[in-house]
Scaffold this motif. Structure first.
Motif, PDB file in Angstrom:
ATOM      1  N   THR A 196      18.247  -1.172  38.998  1.00  0.00           N
ATOM      2  CA  THR A 196      16.857  -1.487  39.052  1.00  0.00           C
ATOM      3  C   THR A 196      16.369  -2.582  38.392  1.00  0.00           C
ATOM      4  O   THR A 196      16.746  -2.463  37.021  1.00  0.00           O
ATOM      5  CB  THR A 196      15.870  -0.093  38.651  1.00  0.00           C
ATOM      6  OG1 THR A 196      16.492   0.932  39.529  1.00  0.00           O
ATOM      7  CG2 THR A 196      14.473  -0.406  38.881  1.00  0.00           C
ATOM      8  N   PRO A 197      15.741  -3.617  38.779  1.00  0.00           N
ATOM      9  CA  PRO A 197      15.256  -4.960  37.971  1.00  0.00           C
ATOM     10  C   PRO A 197      14.265  -4.392  36.889  1.00  0.00           C
ATOM     11  O   PRO A 197      13.468  -3.527  36.980  1.00  0.00           O
ATOM     12  CB  PRO A 197      14.752  -5.633  38.816  1.00  0.00           C
ATOM     13  CG  PRO A 197      15.266  -5.475  40.260  1.00  0.00           C
ATOM     14  CD  PRO A 197      15.353  -3.825  40.268  1.00  0.00           C
ATOM     15  N   VAL A 198      14.445  -4.942  35.782  1.00  0.00           N
ATOM     16  CA  VAL A 198      13.755  -4.596  34.585  1.00  0.00           C
ATOM     17  C   VAL A 198      12.771  -5.985  34.336  1.00  0.00           C
ATOM     18  O   VAL A 198      13.488  -7.087  34.184  1.00  0.00           O
ATOM     19  CB  VAL A 198      14.481  -4.480  32.994  1.00  0.00           C
ATOM     20  CG1 VAL A 198      13.784  -4.119  32.030  1.00  0.00           C
ATOM     21  CG2 VAL A 198      15.354  -3.152  33.423  1.00  0.00           C
ATOM     22  N   VAL A 216      22.305  -3.268  32.591  1.00  0.00           N
ATOM     23  CA  VAL A 216      23.305  -4.202  33.060  1.00  0.00           C
ATOM     24  C   VAL A 216      22.839  -5.549  33.015  1.00  0.00           C
ATOM     25  O   VAL A 216      21.748  -5.834  33.476  1.00  0.00           O
ATOM     26  CB  VAL A 216      23.951  -3.926  34.571  1.00  0.00           C
ATOM     27  CG1 VAL A 216      24.925  -5.098  35.010  1.00  0.00           C
ATOM     28  CG2 VAL A 216      24.528  -2.384  34.674  1.00  0.00           C
ATOM     29  N   GLU A 217      23.379  -6.656  32.098  1.00  0.00           N
ATOM     30  CA  GLU A 217      22.866  -7.720  32.398  1.00  0.00           C
ATOM     31  C   GLU A 217      23.924  -8.822  33.055  1.00  0.00           C
ATOM     32  O   GLU A 217      25.237  -8.792  32.631  1.00  0.00           O
ATOM     33  CB  GLU A 217      22.593  -8.479  30.772  1.00  0.00           C
ATOM     34  CG  GLU A 217      22.204  -9.842  30.781  1.00  0.00           C
ATOM     35  CD  GLU A 217      21.986 -10.101  29.327  1.00  0.00           C
ATOM     36  OE1 GLU A 217      21.204 -11.077  29.096  1.00  0.00           O
ATOM     37  OE2 GLU A 217      22.259  -9.410  28.609  1.00  0.00           O
ATOM     38  N   MET A 218      23.562  -9.370  33.920  1.00  0.00           N
ATOM     39  CA  MET A 218      24.410 -10.259  34.603  1.00  0.00           C
ATOM     40  C   MET A 218      24.451 -11.854  33.929  1.00  0.00           C
ATOM     41  O   MET A 218      23.647 -12.345  33.410  1.00  0.00           O
ATOM     42  CB  MET A 218      23.914 -10.668  36.083  1.00  0.00           C
ATOM     43  CG  MET A 218      23.227  -9.493  36.938  1.00  0.00           C
ATOM     44  SD  MET A 218      24.612  -8.548  37.405  1.00  0.00           S
ATOM     45  CE  MET A 218      25.742  -9.650  38.151  1.00  0.00           C
ATOM     46  N   GLU A 219      25.868 -12.017  34.011  1.00  0.00           N
ATOM     47  CA  GLU A 219      26.305 -13.429  33.178  1.00  0.00           C
ATOM     48  C   GLU A 219      25.616 -14.714  34.052  1.00  0.00           C
ATOM     49  O   GLU A 219      25.629 -15.835  33.540  1.00  0.00           O
ATOM     50  CB  GLU A 219      27.756 -13.458  32.897  1.00  0.00           C
ATOM     51  CG  GLU A 219      27.982 -12.507  31.848  1.00  0.00           C
ATOM     52  CD  GLU A 219      29.341 -12.607  31.368  1.00  0.00           C
ATOM     53  OE1 GLU A 219      30.283 -13.225  32.000  1.00  0.00           O
ATOM     54  OE2 GLU A 219      29.856 -12.294  30.048  1.00  0.00           O
ATOM     55  N   CYS A 220      25.896 -14.376  35.281  1.00  0.00           N
ATOM     56  CA  CYS A 220      25.536 -15.625  36.244  1.00  0.00           C
ATOM     57  C   CYS A 220      24.111 -16.121  36.150  1.00  0.00           C
ATOM     58  O   CYS A 220      23.934 -17.398  36.150  1.00  0.00           O
ATOM     59  CB  CYS A 220      25.960 -15.230  37.780  1.00  0.00           C
ATOM     60  SG  CYS A 220      24.869 -13.466  38.354  1.00  0.00           S
ATOM     61  N   GLY A 272      14.197 -12.751  32.163  1.00  0.00           N
ATOM     62  CA  GLY A 272      15.127 -12.050  33.210  1.00  0.00           C
ATOM     63  C   GLY A 272      14.552 -10.891  33.974  1.00  0.00           C
ATOM     64  O   GLY A 272      15.151  -9.905  34.181  1.00  0.00           O
ATOM     65  N   CYS A 273      13.465 -11.045  34.631  1.00  0.00           N
ATOM     66  CA  CYS A 273      12.806  -9.949  35.378  1.00  0.00           C
ATOM     67  C   CYS A 273      13.112 -10.042  36.758  1.00  0.00           C
ATOM     68  O   CYS A 273      12.380 -10.101  37.712  1.00  0.00           O
ATOM     69  CB  CYS A 273      11.325 -10.333  35.155  1.00  0.00           C
ATOM     70  SG  CYS A 273      10.689 -12.046  35.597  1.00  0.00           S
ATOM     71  N   GLY A 274      14.522 -10.160  37.028  1.00  0.00           N
ATOM     72  CA  GLY A 274      14.620 -10.232  38.609  1.00  0.00           C
ATOM     73  C   GLY A 274      14.754 -11.765  38.933  1.00  0.00           C
ATOM     74  O   GLY A 274      14.878 -11.902  40.183  1.00  0.00           O
ATOM     75  N   THR A 277      19.965 -12.048  34.824  1.00  0.00           N
ATOM     76  CA  THR A 277      18.947 -10.945  35.207  1.00  0.00           C
ATOM     77  C   THR A 277      19.639  -9.750  34.665  1.00  0.00           C
ATOM     78  O   THR A 277      20.526  -9.285  34.287  1.00  0.00           O
ATOM     79  CB  THR A 277      18.945 -10.728  36.689  1.00  0.00           C
ATOM     80  OG1 THR A 277      18.791 -12.204  37.406  1.00  0.00           O
ATOM     81  CG2 THR A 277      18.100  -9.745  37.344  1.00  0.00           C
ATOM     82  N   LEU A 278      18.347  -8.866  34.101  1.00  0.00           N
ATOM     83  CA  LEU A 278      18.713  -7.602  33.485  1.00  0.00           C
ATOM     84  C   LEU A 278      18.089  -6.461  34.356  1.00  0.00           C
ATOM     85  O   LEU A 278      17.173  -6.573  35.076  1.00  0.00           O
ATOM     86  CB  LEU A 278      17.764  -7.364  32.108  1.00  0.00           C
ATOM     87  CG  LEU A 278      17.941  -6.286  31.165  1.00  0.00           C
ATOM     88  CD1 LEU A 278      19.368  -6.270  30.704  1.00  0.00           C
ATOM     89  CD2 LEU A 278      16.896  -6.133  30.102  1.00  0.00           C
ATOM     90  N   TYR A 279      19.116  -5.223  34.580  1.00  0.00           N
ATOM     91  CA  TYR A 279      18.753  -4.262  35.310  1.00  0.00           C
ATOM     92  C   TYR A 279      19.100  -3.039  34.768  1.00  0.00           C
ATOM     93  O   TYR A 279      19.844  -2.805  33.541  1.00  0.00           O
ATOM     94  CB  TYR A 279      19.843  -4.525  36.456  1.00  0.00           C
ATOM     95  CG  TYR A 279      19.855  -5.436  37.512  1.00  0.00           C
ATOM     96  CD1 TYR A 279      18.877  -5.579  38.503  1.00  0.00           C
ATOM     97  CD2 TYR A 279      20.489  -6.444  37.377  1.00  0.00           C
ATOM     98  CE1 TYR A 279      18.751  -6.371  39.242  1.00  0.00           C
ATOM     99  CE2 TYR A 279      20.451  -7.757  38.280  1.00  0.00           C
ATOM    100  CZ  TYR A 279      19.697  -7.455  39.149  1.00  0.00           C
ATOM    101  OH  TYR A 279      19.470  -8.612  40.137  1.00  0.00           O
TER     102      TYR A 279
END
Length: 128
Positions: A89-91, A56-60, A97-99, A63-65
């Motif tokens: 879970t943060p990637v 899941v990648e957040m557009e805001c 994009g590490c959280g 951040t990649l999870y």
């Protein structure tokens, strides 16, 4: 007789955008769900996929999870799924994009890393 075969990495983006509150920045926004996989192809036709992982990648904030596998399979099957922060879970990756917040964003089409102020990718022209 000969066979043309190969093993490649693939990525499938699911068109449904999911509304979620980002666990990192706390903003409500859209998230893009996609699956990565390894694929065996015969004569350029995908035959078998394995090593499927859902993200899941957040557009805001970009951040990649990593998404738990059960929810990922439900999304791949076209079901309406509610994703909570416990499913993510943060990637840790190399583009920021590490959280954490990054001033860059990655093009979903070609992977080019551009400044967050860009609306279109400078490499391929795809809209961010």
């Amino acid at each position: 007789m000969f066979f043309m075969m190969g093993i490649t990495q693939g990525r499938k983006r699911f068109e449904q955008l999911i509304s979620i509150i980002c666990p990192y920045c706390g903003n409500a926004g859209k998230a893009v769900v996609y699956m990565t996989y390894t694929c065996l192809s015969l004569f350029f036709i995908p035959v078998f996929k394995w090593n499927k992982q859902y993200y899941v990648e957040m557009e805001c904030c970009g951040t990649l999870y990593s998404l738990n596998e059960e929810k990922g399979k439900e999304i791949a099957a076209g079901k309406d799924v509610i994703i909570t922060s416990s499913d993510l879970t943060p990637v840790n990756d190399s583009y920021g994009g590490c959280g954490g917040y990054s001033n860059e964003k990655r093009c979903p089409n070609c992977g080019y890393i551009a400044d967050r102020s860009f609306d279109y990718c400078p490499r391929c022209g795809h809209r961010f």
